[in-house]
Design a protein around this motif. Structure first.
Motif, mmCIF file in Angstrom:
data_model
loop_
_atom_site.group_PDB
_atom_site.id
_atom_site.type_symbol
_atom_site.label_atom_id
_atom_site.label_comp_id
_atom_site.label_asym_id
_atom_site.label_seq_id
_atom_site.Cartn_x
_atom_site.Cartn_y
_atom_site.Cartn_z
ATOM 1 N N VAL A 45 9.424 -0.299 25.930
ATOM 2 C CA VAL A 45 8.237 -0.480 26.765
ATOM 3 C C VAL A 45 8.663 -0.224 28.201
ATOM 4 O O VAL A 45 9.710 -0.705 28.639
ATOM 5 C CB VAL A 45 7.640 -1.900 26.643
ATOM 6 C CG1 VAL A 45 6.399 -2.026 27.539
ATOM 7 C CG2 VAL A 45 7.288 -2.218 25.200
ATOM 8 N N TYR A 47 7.758 -0.768 32.077
ATOM 9 C CA TYR A 47 6.975 -1.616 32.976
ATOM 10 C C TYR A 47 7.011 -1.020 34.380
ATOM 11 O O TYR A 47 8.065 -0.916 35.006
ATOM 12 C CB TYR A 47 7.540 -3.035 32.993
ATOM 13 C CG TYR A 47 7.528 -3.700 31.635
ATOM 14 C CD1 TYR A 47 6.349 -4.212 31.109
ATOM 15 C CD2 TYR A 47 8.696 -3.811 30.875
ATOM 16 C CE1 TYR A 47 6.332 -4.819 29.854
ATOM 17 C CE2 TYR A 47 8.688 -4.410 29.628
ATOM 18 C CZ TYR A 47 7.497 -4.906 29.118
ATOM 19 O OH TYR A 47 7.479 -5.506 27.873
ATOM 20 N N ARG A 117 3.561 3.564 25.390
ATOM 21 C CA ARG A 117 4.540 2.516 25.662
ATOM 22 C C ARG A 117 4.671 2.201 27.150
ATOM 23 O O ARG A 117 5.575 1.474 27.551
ATOM 24 C CB ARG A 117 5.925 2.921 25.115
ATOM 25 C CG ARG A 117 5.930 3.397 23.664
ATOM 26 C CD ARG A 117 5.309 2.372 22.747
ATOM 27 N NE ARG A 117 6.103 1.161 22.627
ATOM 28 C CZ ARG A 117 5.608 -0.031 22.307
ATOM 29 N NH1 ARG A 117 4.300 -0.180 22.136
ATOM 30 N NH2 ARG A 117 6.406 -1.067 22.198
ATOM 31 N N ARG A 119 3.230 0.459 30.564
ATOM 32 C CA ARG A 119 2.320 -0.540 31.126
ATOM 33 C C ARG A 119 2.411 -0.471 32.637
ATOM 34 O O ARG A 119 3.450 -0.773 33.223
ATOM 35 C CB ARG A 119 2.677 -1.946 30.637
ATOM 36 C CG ARG A 119 2.361 -2.201 29.176
ATOM 37 C CD ARG A 119 2.257 -3.690 28.903
ATOM 38 N NE ARG A 119 1.260 -4.331 29.775
ATOM 39 C CZ ARG A 119 0.970 -5.642 29.761
ATOM 40 N NH1 ARG A 119 1.631 -6.435 28.927
ATOM 41 N NH2 ARG A 119 0.077 -6.145 30.574
#
Length: 455
Positions: A45, A47, A117, A119
């Protein structure tokens, strides 16, 4: 120095293998890490603190890089893009920051395996281990990481099997104060102090046209801004430029004819010519102590050659360099050089007193490993306060790291990187930013100086 086991990838152990790798930052190196993990079949992920990917680059998007396209595209990312039918830009052309984003990073981030994936709007404020602070050792290596982040909905927490921090340094400028601390009075004049690399000839033109600007800093960001201001002065009468530096000279800008990055040397020559022509006033050996507000601008109080002095200006540009945000890492075990704040094993390879962009040795997971198993600094943040970073170096860093996380120790250890050769750079470009004669670095003719190969 702490002894660390470099032979066994921690991600392959127990419950950590069931968790994604957390990538902090969706800039070029963060997205390159994502591309490498896609190829390795490892979940992740990304960020990103900004509302869009590459938020920091967008802030200096008007600036042209020294590195041509073939040195700013990550190999794994290129393979994914090629599979999507992407058309790569001309290899020898030098992109602006905006072009880097729109022509490369946005298409890369739009690939389904990566887009799903990412954010955005998630600012990671702390990294720790789930249920333990930095003092607890038992079962530490098998315990998931915990990331605490600020989002539009408040504070959220995420777990991860490993962490690759590629959050960069652009949001953490060095202080204007010679002590390393913000000078007294900064808050009172914050509206009259600009960030590094302002868009002097574009969206921020009105802030500088016809005014007196003092540029603080002795590096290439300062020089870039001075050259842009000089062009503005030709267009807008009354525009004045003062260059304020702490040392006796700007040695990182005034480079020799033997500089391997000829475009960087060209910046020094152009700035020197402006100084010699009286178009830029240089105030050297000036140590800023305090800032004060005047009716029209800022009064800089400082010390120069043992005497207290004052300097009045309309606008201040803070081009004093950048530093990593280490506060977010307070609860994990990082081993950093005490001077440049880079990983201990990497620091001797990037010391700016010894190395330039092109003389940094190839390095990978081994030099980036900390006593915190599974945590890595990569990209510009891994260089701490050293200004010698190349995107190509960051790409090789994350290739090695992701290979190690996948259990491919041989590939992780086989670190190779070809950087621009000394003397291979050209001093001029075509108007479209293309580099003639096989050069690897350059700057646009007649335009503001480019952001360097150390991008």
């Amino acid at each position: 120095m702490t002894l660390i086991d470099l032979t066994v990838p921690r991600l392959q152990r127990g419950r950590l293998s069931e968790l994604p790798v957390a990538i902090i930052g969706a800039g070029p190196v963060g997205l390159a890490a994502a591309a490498n993990l896609v190829e390795r079949g490892i979940d992740f992920v990304v960020y990103e603190s900004g509302d869009e990917i590459a938020a920091s680059i967008r802030q200096w998007g008007h600036t042209r890089l020294f590195s041509p396209w073939d040195l700013v595209i990550d190999p794994a990312s290129r393979r994914l893009l090629d599979a999507e039918g992407w058309q790569a830009p001309a290899s020898r052309r030098l992109p602006t920051g905006t072009e880097l984003v729109t022509e490369y990073l946005e298409p890369l981030a739009a690939i389904d395996a990566i887009a799903s994936r990412i954010r955005t709007g998630v600012r990671v404020e702390a990294v720790t281990r789930l249920g333990m602070d930095r003092t607890r050792t038992a079962r530490r290596a098998s315990t998931p990481f915990l990331l605490r982040a600020r989002t539009a909905d408040g504070i959220e927490e995420f777990t991860a099997g490993a962490v690759i921090d590629t959050s960069g340094t652009y949001s953490q400028p060095n202080s204007l104060g010679s002590s390393g601390l913000d000078p007294l009075g900064l808050a009172e004049v914050a509206d009259r102090v600009s960030h590094a690399l302002p868009d002097v000839l574009g969206r921020e033109r009105d802030r500088f046209a016809g005014r007196h600007t003092t540029v603080v800093g002795a590096g290439h960001s300062a020089a870039n801004t001075i050259l842009a201001l000089a062009e503005l002065a030709r267009q807008a009468p009354g525009t004045r430029i003062t260059w304020l530096i702490r040392n006796a000279g700007a040695v990182r800008v005034t480079t020799s004819e033997n500089d391997g990055l000829a475009a960087r040397a060209s910046i020094g020559r152009r700035v020197d010519a402006l100084v010699d022509a009286g178009l830029v006033e240089v105030v050297d050996r000036f140590e800023i102590v305090r800032l004060g507000r005047t009716d029209g601008g800022v009064r800089i109080h400082g010390a120069r050659r043992g005497e207290l002095v004052e300097h009045d200006t309309d606008v201040v540009v803070s081009a004093t360099g950048f530093r990593p945000d280490l506060a977010m890492l307070r609860e994990i075990r990082v081993e950093l050089d005490e001077i440049v704040e880079a990983p201990k094993r990497l620091a001797p390879l990037i010391d700016p007193n010894v190395h330039t962009c092109g003389t940094v040795e190839p390095h990978g997971f081994a030099e980036l490993t900390h006593p915190e198993p599974g945590f890595f600094l990569a990209g510009m943040k891994s260089y701490g306060r050293a200004p010698t970073f190349l995107l190509a170096t960051g790409y090789e860093q994350v290739r090695s790291i992701t290979a190690w996380l996948a259990g491919d120790v041989a590939a992780a250890s086989n670190v190779e990187l070809v950087l621009p050769a000394t003397g291979a750079c050209s001093t001029s470009l075509a108007p479209d930013g293309s580099a003639p004669g096989g050069s690897s670095c350059g700057e646009p003719v007649g335009g503001p100086a480019a952001k360097g190969c150390c991008s």
